[in-house]
Scaffold this motif. Sequence first.
Motif, mmCIF file in Angstrom:
data_model
loop_
_atom_site.group_PDB
_atom_site.id
_atom_site.type_symbol
_atom_site.label_atom_id
_atom_site.label_comp_id
_atom_site.label_asym_id
_atom_site.label_seq_id
_atom_site.Cartn_x
_atom_site.Cartn_y
_atom_site.Cartn_z
ATOM 1 N N GLY A 29 0.810 -1.208 0.000
ATOM 2 C CA GLY A 29 0.000 0.000 0.000
ATOM 3 C C GLY A 29 0.843 1.258 0.000
ATOM 4 N N GLU A 30 1.872 1.289 0.841
ATOM 5 C CA GLU A 30 2.779 2.436 0.893
ATOM 6 C C GLU A 30 3.506 2.604 -0.433
ATOM 7 N N PHE A 31 3.977 1.494 -0.952
ATOM 8 C CA PHE A 31 4.728 1.521 -2.208
ATOM 9 C C PHE A 31 3.843 1.984 -3.355
ATOM 10 N N SER A 32 2.623 1.505 -3.373
ATOM 11 C CA SER A 32 1.659 1.885 -4.402
ATOM 12 C C SER A 32 1.465 3.400 -4.434
ATOM 13 N N LYS A 33 1.259 3.983 -3.266
ATOM 14 C CA LYS A 33 1.072 5.443 -3.170
ATOM 15 C C LYS A 33 2.342 6.185 -3.568
ATOM 16 N N LEU A 34 3.478 5.678 -3.137
ATOM 17 C CA LEU A 34 4.763 6.316 -3.397
ATOM 18 C C LEU A 34 5.068 6.425 -4.887
ATOM 19 N N ILE A 35 4.782 5.358 -5.626
ATOM 20 C CA ILE A 35 5.150 5.340 -7.048
ATOM 21 C C ILE A 35 3.986 5.619 -7.997
ATOM 22 N N GLY A 36 2.785 5.710 -7.449
ATOM 23 C CA GLY A 36 1.631 6.034 -8.294
ATOM 24 C C GLY A 36 1.146 4.896 -9.170
ATOM 25 N N ILE A 37 1.284 3.690 -8.684
ATOM 26 C CA ILE A 37 0.790 2.496 -9.387
ATOM 27 C C ILE A 37 -0.084 1.732 -8.400
ATOM 28 N N SER A 38 -1.213 1.242 -8.862
ATOM 29 C CA SER A 38 -2.135 0.543 -7.966
ATOM 30 C C SER A 38 -1.539 -0.760 -7.443
ATOM 31 N N SER A 39 -2.039 -1.189 -6.302
ATOM 32 C CA SER A 39 -1.627 -2.472 -5.729
ATOM 33 C C SER A 39 -1.946 -3.611 -6.697
ATOM 34 N N PHE A 40 -3.082 -3.481 -7.387
ATOM 35 C CA PHE A 40 -3.477 -4.487 -8.376
ATOM 36 C C PHE A 40 -2.401 -4.607 -9.461
ATOM 37 N N THR A 41 -1.925 -3.454 -9.957
ATOM 38 C CA THR A 41 -0.897 -3.461 -11.005
ATOM 39 C C THR A 41 0.400 -4.055 -10.478
ATOM 40 N N LEU A 42 0.760 -3.725 -9.251
ATOM 41 C CA LEU A 42 1.974 -4.305 -8.672
ATOM 42 C C LEU A 42 1.875 -5.820 -8.576
ATOM 43 N N ARG A 43 0.713 -6.316 -8.176
ATOM 44 C CA ARG A 43 0.524 -7.774 -8.106
ATOM 45 C C ARG A 43 0.604 -8.394 -9.505
ATOM 46 N N TYR A 44 0.028 -7.686 -10.492
ATOM 47 C CA TYR A 44 0.106 -8.151 -11.878
ATOM 48 C C TYR A 44 1.562 -8.208 -12.336
ATOM 49 N N TYR A 45 2.325 -7.153 -12.053
ATOM 50 C CA TYR A 45 3.743 -7.133 -12.424
ATOM 51 C C TYR A 45 4.491 -8.295 -11.775
ATOM 52 N N GLU A 46 4.139 -8.594 -10.546
ATOM 53 C CA GLU A 46 4.786 -9.707 -9.860
ATOM 54 C C GLU A 46 4.403 -11.030 -10.531
ATOM 55 N N LYS A 47 3.128 -11.177 -10.847
ATOM 56 C CA LYS A 47 2.657 -12.402 -11.524
ATOM 57 C C LYS A 47 3.351 -12.583 -12.870
ATOM 58 N N GLU A 48 3.566 -11.470 -13.564
ATOM 59 C CA GLU A 48 4.218 -11.517 -14.879
ATOM 60 C C GLU A 48 5.743 -11.569 -14.772
ATOM 61 N N GLU A 49 6.241 -11.612 -13.544
ATOM 62 C CA GLU A 49 7.670 -11.708 -13.247
ATOM 63 C C GLU A 49 8.458 -10.481 -13.700
ATOM 64 N N LEU A 50 7.788 -9.329 -13.690
ATOM 65 C CA LEU A 50 8.487 -8.077 -13.982
ATOM 66 C C LEU A 50 9.190 -7.564 -12.732
ATOM 67 N N ILE A 51 8.603 -7.840 -11.589
ATOM 68 C CA ILE A 51 9.190 -7.453 -10.314
ATOM 69 C C ILE A 51 9.192 -8.664 -9.389
ATOM 70 N N ALA A 52 10.087 -8.609 -8.415
ATOM 71 C CA ALA A 52 10.188 -9.720 -7.458
ATOM 72 C C ALA A 52 10.435 -9.143 -6.067
ATOM 73 N N PRO A 53 9.366 -8.599 -5.441
ATOM 74 C CA PRO A 53 9.567 -8.044 -4.103
ATOM 75 C C PRO A 53 9.911 -9.135 -3.100
ATOM 76 N N GLN A 54 10.558 -8.715 -2.037
ATOM 77 C CA GLN A 54 10.851 -9.645 -0.952
ATOM 78 C C GLN A 54 9.540 -9.952 -0.226
ATOM 79 N N HIS A 55 9.497 -11.076 0.462
ATOM 80 C CA HIS A 55 8.322 -11.437 1.254
ATOM 81 C C HIS A 55 8.754 -11.675 2.697
ATOM 82 N N LYS A 56 7.984 -11.140 3.613
ATOM 83 C CA LYS A 56 8.239 -11.373 5.034
ATOM 84 C C LYS A 56 7.824 -12.800 5.381
ATOM 85 N N LYS A 57 8.138 -13.224 6.586
ATOM 86 C CA LYS A 57 7.772 -14.567 7.041
ATOM 87 C C LYS A 57 6.262 -14.788 6.991
#
Length: 123
Positions: A6-34
Amino acid sequence: MDYSIGEFSKLIGISSFTLRYYEKEELIAPQHKKNGRRVYSEDDISWIEFIKRLKDTGMPIKEIKKYAKLRAMGKTTMNERMEMLIKHRLALKEEIEKLQEHLMKLDGKIDFYKREIDKEKNN
């Protein structure tokens, strides 16, 4: 600094939905907490900005995805990534030239109308 989705989405101006899509498409690979929550870093900001730039300049998602995979492979793919960017730059320059030609033609037509309108006013 780490950011939640949520913070990242606001910071960069891209929706959380788009970020999840980018992750699914392997454009980004954020770290995951435990607990499984995504965590984004400062490095992710510059990478997302670059993805946005590639998209804005007309690079297809398929090509961005290829670039992202090469990037994830590390320095051994630098030549291939550079070649991709050189090819994209050439296509972008060609598109700019076409657009400049279209702009010149439109300017010519606008000038024609201005002259004709001025003639009508003076008669």
